[in-house]
Design an enzyme around this catalytic site. Structure first.
Site, PDB file in Angstrom:
ATOM      1  N   ASP A  67       4.453   3.209   1.919  1.00 58.64           N
ATOM      2  CA  ASP A  67       4.967   2.199   0.997  1.00 58.64           C
ATOM      3  C   ASP A  67       6.118   2.755   0.166  1.00 58.64           C
ATOM      4  O   ASP A  67       7.155   2.096  -0.022  1.00 58.64           O
ATOM      5  CB  ASP A  67       3.826   1.717   0.095  1.00 58.64           C
ATOM      6  CG  ASP A  67       4.288   0.673  -0.911  1.00 58.64           C
ATOM      7  OD1 ASP A  67       4.831  -0.354  -0.479  1.00 58.64           O
ATOM      8  OD2 ASP A  67       4.125   0.896  -2.116  1.00 58.64           O
ATOM      9  N   GLU A 135       2.979   0.236   7.246  1.00 52.66           N
ATOM     10  CA  GLU A 135       3.275   1.206   6.181  1.00 52.66           C
ATOM     11  C   GLU A 135       2.681   2.570   6.519  1.00 52.66           C
ATOM     12  O   GLU A 135       3.323   3.618   6.290  1.00 52.66           O
ATOM     13  CB  GLU A 135       2.722   0.706   4.849  1.00 52.66           C
ATOM     14  CG  GLU A 135       3.475  -0.471   4.274  1.00 52.66           C
ATOM     15  CD  GLU A 135       2.920  -0.925   2.941  1.00 52.66           C
ATOM     16  OE1 GLU A 135       3.668  -1.565   2.179  1.00 52.66           O
ATOM     17  OE2 GLU A 135       1.726  -0.644   2.665  1.00 52.66           O
TER      18      GLU A 135
END
Length: 348
Positions: A67, A135
């Protein structure tokens, strides 16, 4: 073209592991060096394993790392792609590119979600599972190949081939933000009311929010997260504001009633004058005679002739300051009293 000779040279104990290498190569454009990182990136928490020390092993830590890397990499790409654009535009564009819905769609198109290992419970509805795996994949690439490899993956494989960055940048998808902006410009009170929070037959939470505009009930939306339900409620409310003039009129009528009540004065402005009751009269009696009566008496007395006024030119001359009143002669208390009695006797 995929070079199968490279795969043959890599010693893979299982056929499934060889298939994973091939699948990752098609998605990323390069072969993994540390395959264990990518296996962990594809391991959902519902199917978490245990390490030798007993700690749970899943893709959540790699998801956290990915992320952060995505924010940096996509921010760099957006910054260079839109020269001269302001911070708000760049931030909004990056947010739309890295939001869960976009990443989930990418994971589905790439076939990444089909590689995720889970126990199947409570994940059939989870549109975020693929996005979370994406992610985690970026986090694995970072640990395996470094930041430059992540940049090349996002720029050449994702944004160049799968996403039209210009179309995303100018398309509004955040309906909650759009409704909030409208309410602020029109000074309309906006609230998101949580109606229910329940679970489906698989035990997954479901949220239901309703939009309230000036206390007027708007539309409701359900979702597997608060954000999702609020977005749906905001989208439906915006459509209702456009299509139903009666609803819009009722909102502004309620706003008018509220503002009228707020504009009413609360209290009268207080006085600033203060009573001078701190002066205490102890040796003199206050004269209660009206001012006009006192002035007339003084004028009458001034015109009436007396014995003293007939003997001297004028009363003003007698009251005039005389230098003879100033004396350096020392007077005792008895002398002062005697002089005062003499002066009183002469006045009579």
């Amino acid at each position: 073209m995929l070079n199968n000779n490279i795969i043959d040279k890599i010693k893979l104990p299982f056929r499934k592991e060889k298939e994973l290498y091939l699948s990752l190569y098609k998605m990323m454009g390069f072969y993994p060096r540390k395959i264990e990182l990518y296996k962990q990136a594809l391991l959902h928490r519902s199917a978490a394993q245990r390490t030798a020390k007993g700690k749970p092993l899943n893709n959540e830590r790699l998801e956290f790392l990915g992320d952060a890397i995505l924010d940096a990499a996509v921010g760099d790409i957006v910054f260079r792609h839109f020269p001269g654009k302001r911070e708000g535009f760049l931030t909004n564009t990056r947010s739309k590119l890295v939001q869960r819905e976009t990443l989930g769609r990418l994971a589905h198109e790439m076939g990444l979600d089909s590689l995720v290992r889970s126990n199947g419970k409570g994940t059939s509805h989870n549109s975020y599972m693929g996005g979370n795996a994406f992610e985690a994949l970026v986090g694995a690439i970072y640990l395996d190949r470094g930041y430059d490899a992540c940049m090349r993956f996002m720029k050449k494989r994702i944004l160049a081939q799968m996403i039209n960055i210009d179309k995303v940048a100018y398309k509004e998808v955040n309906f909650k933000s759009k409704l909030l902006e409208w309410s602020q410009k029109n000074r309309v009170k906006l609230e998101f009311h949580l109606d229910t929070q329940k679970k489906d037959d698989k035990g997954s939470p479901i949220f239901c929010h309703t939009v309230m505009l000036e206390g007027i009930e708007g539309c409701s939306g359900e979702g597997y997260s608060k954000k999702e339900s609020q977005q749906k409620a905001a989208k439906l409310t915006l459509e209702q504001l456009k299509r139903k003039p009666q609803f819009l009129d009722s909102v502004f009528a309620a706003k008018s009633d509220r503002t009228k009540m707020e504009e009413e004065p609360v209290q009268i402005v207080p006085e600033t004058e203060q009573a001078e009751d701190f002066i205490v009269i102890s040796h003199f009696e206050a004269d209660t005679t009206p001012k006009a009566e006192t002035d007339n008496t003084i004028k009458a007395e001034a015109k009436r002739p007396t014995k003293e006024t007939s003997m001297r030119p004028s009363a003003y001359e007698d009251d005039e300051f005389d230098l003879t009143d100033i004396s350096m002669q020392h007077m005792s208390r008895e002398d002062i009293i005697a002089a005062a009695e003499q002066a009183a006797w002469e006045e009579e």
